[in-house]
Scaffold this motif. Structure first.
Motif, PDB file in Angstrom:
ATOM      1  N   MET A  33       4.005 -46.452 -17.050  1.00 46.17           N
ATOM      2  CA  MET A  33       3.682 -45.922 -18.450  1.00 46.17           C
ATOM      3  C   MET A  33       4.052 -44.399 -18.470  1.00 46.17           C
ATOM      4  O   MET A  33       4.712 -43.777 -19.359  1.00 46.17           O
ATOM      5  N   PHE A  34       3.633 -43.970 -17.355  1.00 46.92           N
ATOM      6  CA  PHE A  34       3.478 -42.476 -17.513  1.00 46.92           C
ATOM      7  C   PHE A  34       5.047 -41.947 -17.034  1.00 46.92           C
ATOM      8  O   PHE A  34       5.265 -40.834 -17.437  1.00 46.92           O
ATOM      9  N   ASP A  35       5.409 -42.753 -16.126  1.00 43.73           N
ATOM     10  CA  ASP A  35       7.178 -42.240 -15.779  1.00 43.73           C
ATOM     11  C   ASP A  35       7.659 -42.284 -16.978  1.00 43.73           C
ATOM     12  O   ASP A  35       8.765 -41.489 -17.236  1.00 43.73           O
ATOM     13  N   ALA A  36       7.544 -43.377 -17.933  1.00 45.40           N
ATOM     14  CA  ALA A  36       8.280 -43.309 -19.132  1.00 45.40           C
ATOM     15  C   ALA A  36       7.997 -42.270 -20.000  1.00 45.40           C
ATOM     16  O   ALA A  36       8.864 -41.681 -20.826  1.00 45.40           O
ATOM     17  N   MET A  37       6.655 -41.829 -20.043  1.00 46.00           N
ATOM     18  CA  MET A  37       6.549 -40.544 -20.783  1.00 46.00           C
ATOM     19  C   MET A  37       7.087 -39.436 -20.465  1.00 46.00           C
ATOM     20  O   MET A  37       7.641 -38.470 -21.349  1.00 46.00           O
ATOM     21  N   ARG A  38       7.353 -39.259 -19.078  1.00 46.18           N
ATOM     22  CA  ARG A  38       8.146 -38.007 -18.504  1.00 46.18           C
ATOM     23  C   ARG A  38       9.330 -38.020 -18.956  1.00 46.18           C
ATOM     24  O   ARG A  38      10.259 -37.121 -18.900  1.00 46.18           O
ATOM     25  N   LYS A  39       9.931 -39.359 -18.862  1.00 49.92           N
ATOM     26  CA  LYS A  39      11.502 -39.399 -19.371  1.00 49.92           C
ATOM     27  C   LYS A  39      11.665 -39.563 -20.573  1.00 49.92           C
ATOM     28  O   LYS A  39      12.881 -39.653 -21.075  1.00 49.92           O
ATOM     29  N   GLY A  40      10.697 -39.605 -21.461  1.00 44.69           N
ATOM     30  CA  GLY A  40      11.147 -40.134 -22.959  1.00 44.69           C
ATOM     31  C   GLY A  40      11.607 -41.143 -23.174  1.00 44.69           C
ATOM     32  O   GLY A  40      12.537 -41.398 -24.039  1.00 44.69           O
ATOM     33  N   ASP A  41      11.212 -42.274 -22.348  1.00 48.29           N
ATOM     34  CA  ASP A  41      12.051 -43.525 -22.399  1.00 48.29           C
ATOM     35  C   ASP A  41      11.053 -44.662 -23.172  1.00 48.29           C
ATOM     36  O   ASP A  41      10.191 -45.240 -22.380  1.00 48.29           O
ATOM     37  N   LYS A  78       7.215 -44.426 -30.520  1.00 44.69           N
ATOM     38  CA  LYS A  78       8.146 -43.649 -31.091  1.00 44.69           C
ATOM     39  C   LYS A  78       8.098 -42.299 -30.700  1.00 44.69           C
ATOM     40  O   LYS A  78       9.274 -41.615 -30.328  1.00 44.69           O
ATOM     41  N   ALA A  79       6.951 -41.882 -30.729  1.00 41.41           N
ATOM     42  CA  ALA A  79       6.949 -40.284 -30.139  1.00 41.41           C
ATOM     43  C   ALA A  79       7.369 -40.139 -28.721  1.00 41.41           C
ATOM     44  O   ALA A  79       8.218 -39.139 -28.422  1.00 41.41           O
ATOM     45  N   VAL A  80       7.286 -40.770 -28.014  1.00 37.69           N
ATOM     46  CA  VAL A  80       7.632 -40.809 -26.485  1.00 37.69           C
ATOM     47  C   VAL A  80       9.081 -41.166 -26.357  1.00 37.69           C
ATOM     48  O   VAL A  80       9.810 -40.059 -25.888  1.00 37.69           O
ATOM     49  N   GLY A  81       9.739 -41.738 -27.292  1.00 40.17           N
ATOM     50  CA  GLY A  81      11.379 -41.987 -27.133  1.00 40.17           C
ATOM     51  C   GLY A  81      11.988 -40.956 -28.132  1.00 40.17           C
ATOM     52  O   GLY A  81      13.179 -40.862 -27.811  1.00 40.17           O
ATOM     53  N   ASP A  89       3.774 -34.801 -19.233  1.00 39.39           N
ATOM     54  CA  ASP A  89       3.390 -35.009 -17.942  1.00 39.39           C
ATOM     55  C   ASP A  89       1.925 -35.389 -17.683  1.00 39.39           C
ATOM     56  O   ASP A  89       1.103 -34.261 -17.602  1.00 39.39           O
ATOM     57  N   GLU A  90       1.735 -36.636 -17.690  1.00 37.46           N
ATOM     58  CA  GLU A  90       0.352 -36.889 -17.647  1.00 37.46           C
ATOM     59  C   GLU A  90      -0.253 -37.193 -16.224  1.00 37.46           C
ATOM     60  O   GLU A  90       0.447 -38.238 -15.800  1.00 37.46           O
ATOM     61  N   ARG A  91      -0.972 -36.333 -15.457  1.00 38.79           N
ATOM     62  CA  ARG A  91      -1.077 -36.623 -14.181  1.00 38.79           C
ATOM     63  C   ARG A  91      -2.537 -37.216 -13.989  1.00 38.79           C
ATOM     64  O   ARG A  91      -3.690 -36.654 -14.386  1.00 38.79           O
ATOM     65  N   ILE A  92      -2.482 -38.510 -13.334  1.00 34.97           N
ATOM     66  CA  ILE A  92      -3.734 -39.041 -12.986  1.00 34.97           C
ATOM     67  C   ILE A  92      -4.171 -39.277 -11.716  1.00 34.97           C
ATOM     68  O   ILE A  92      -3.402 -39.069 -10.732  1.00 34.97           O
ATOM     69  N   THR A  93      -5.522 -39.850 -11.683  1.00 40.63           N
ATOM     70  CA  THR A  93      -5.926 -40.056 -10.138  1.00 40.63           C
ATOM     71  C   THR A  93      -6.582 -41.381 -10.496  1.00 40.63           C
ATOM     72  O   THR A  93      -7.391 -41.581 -11.388  1.00 40.63           O
ATOM     73  N   PHE A  94      -6.178 -42.347  -9.567  1.00 38.02           N
ATOM     74  CA  PHE A  94      -6.803 -43.764  -9.816  1.00 38.02           C
ATOM     75  C   PHE A  94      -8.167 -43.764  -9.564  1.00 38.02           C
ATOM     76  O   PHE A  94      -8.623 -43.383  -8.301  1.00 38.02           O
ATOM     77  N   GLY A  95      -9.130 -44.165 -10.260  1.00 39.18           N
ATOM     78  CA  GLY A  95     -10.605 -44.557  -9.974  1.00 39.18           C
ATOM     79  C   GLY A  95     -10.872 -45.889  -9.704  1.00 39.18           C
ATOM     80  O   GLY A  95     -10.198 -46.410  -8.845  1.00 39.18           O
TER      81      GLY A  95
END
Length: 151
Positions: A33-41, A78-81, A89-95
């Motif tokens: 999901m976050f890779d898709a946001m970074r790529k706009g895909d 739609k916004a992502v694409g 770039d949403e940077r997460i830490t898995f909890g």
């Protein structure tokens, strides 16, 4: 009797590996999901969303009251694409990741950047469902703030 002992022992040692595989696959779905946001895909984004996906956000008004906002997944997709100037770039830490059969919940602190500029931070909370094609995100709720961000 010796064969039975070996089979039972191997089965017991294999259980953590099965649980770990689900957790790895859950992380992969969220990271996609976050890779898709970074790529706009948006196609990549939709690949990890279940039908009926629900989006919500908990926001704090200037007067300090908290409000629950329902958001439309189609608008987010739609916004992502849609081409945008800066990388999202949403940077997460898995909890905490909890799994019970086909249901999983995941808590991830995050920091969001527009390009290299910090925008906001908070917590993403995901609910996922295991389907025939893998783990799919069914529910996302988050918080958003500009201060007191995780390091």
């Amino acid at each position: 009797m010796k064969k039975l002992f070996i089979v039972v022992t191997l089965a017991l040692f294999s259980l953590p590996a099965f649980c770990q595989t689900d957790k790895d696959d859950i992380k992969k779905a969220i990271n996609t999901m976050f890779d898709a946001m970074r790529k706009g895909d948006s196609t990549m984004l939709k690949s990890v969303f279940a039908d009926g996906l629900a989006f919500q956000g908990v926001n704090t008004k200037p007067d300090g009251t908290n409000v629950l906002e329902n958001e439309k997944p189609d608008g987010f997709i739609k916004a992502v694409g849609t081409p945008h100037k800066e990388i999202w770039d949403e940077r997460i830490t898995f909890g905490d990741i909890k799994v019970d059969g086909p249901l999983a919940s995941v808590w991830t602190p995050y920091k969001f950047y527009l390009g290299k500029t910090f925008s906001h931070c908070g917590i993403d909370f995901f609910q996922l469902m295991k389907t025939a094609t893998g783990w799919k995100i069914v529910y996302i709720i988050d918080t958003r703030r500009k201060d007191n961000c995780p390091e």
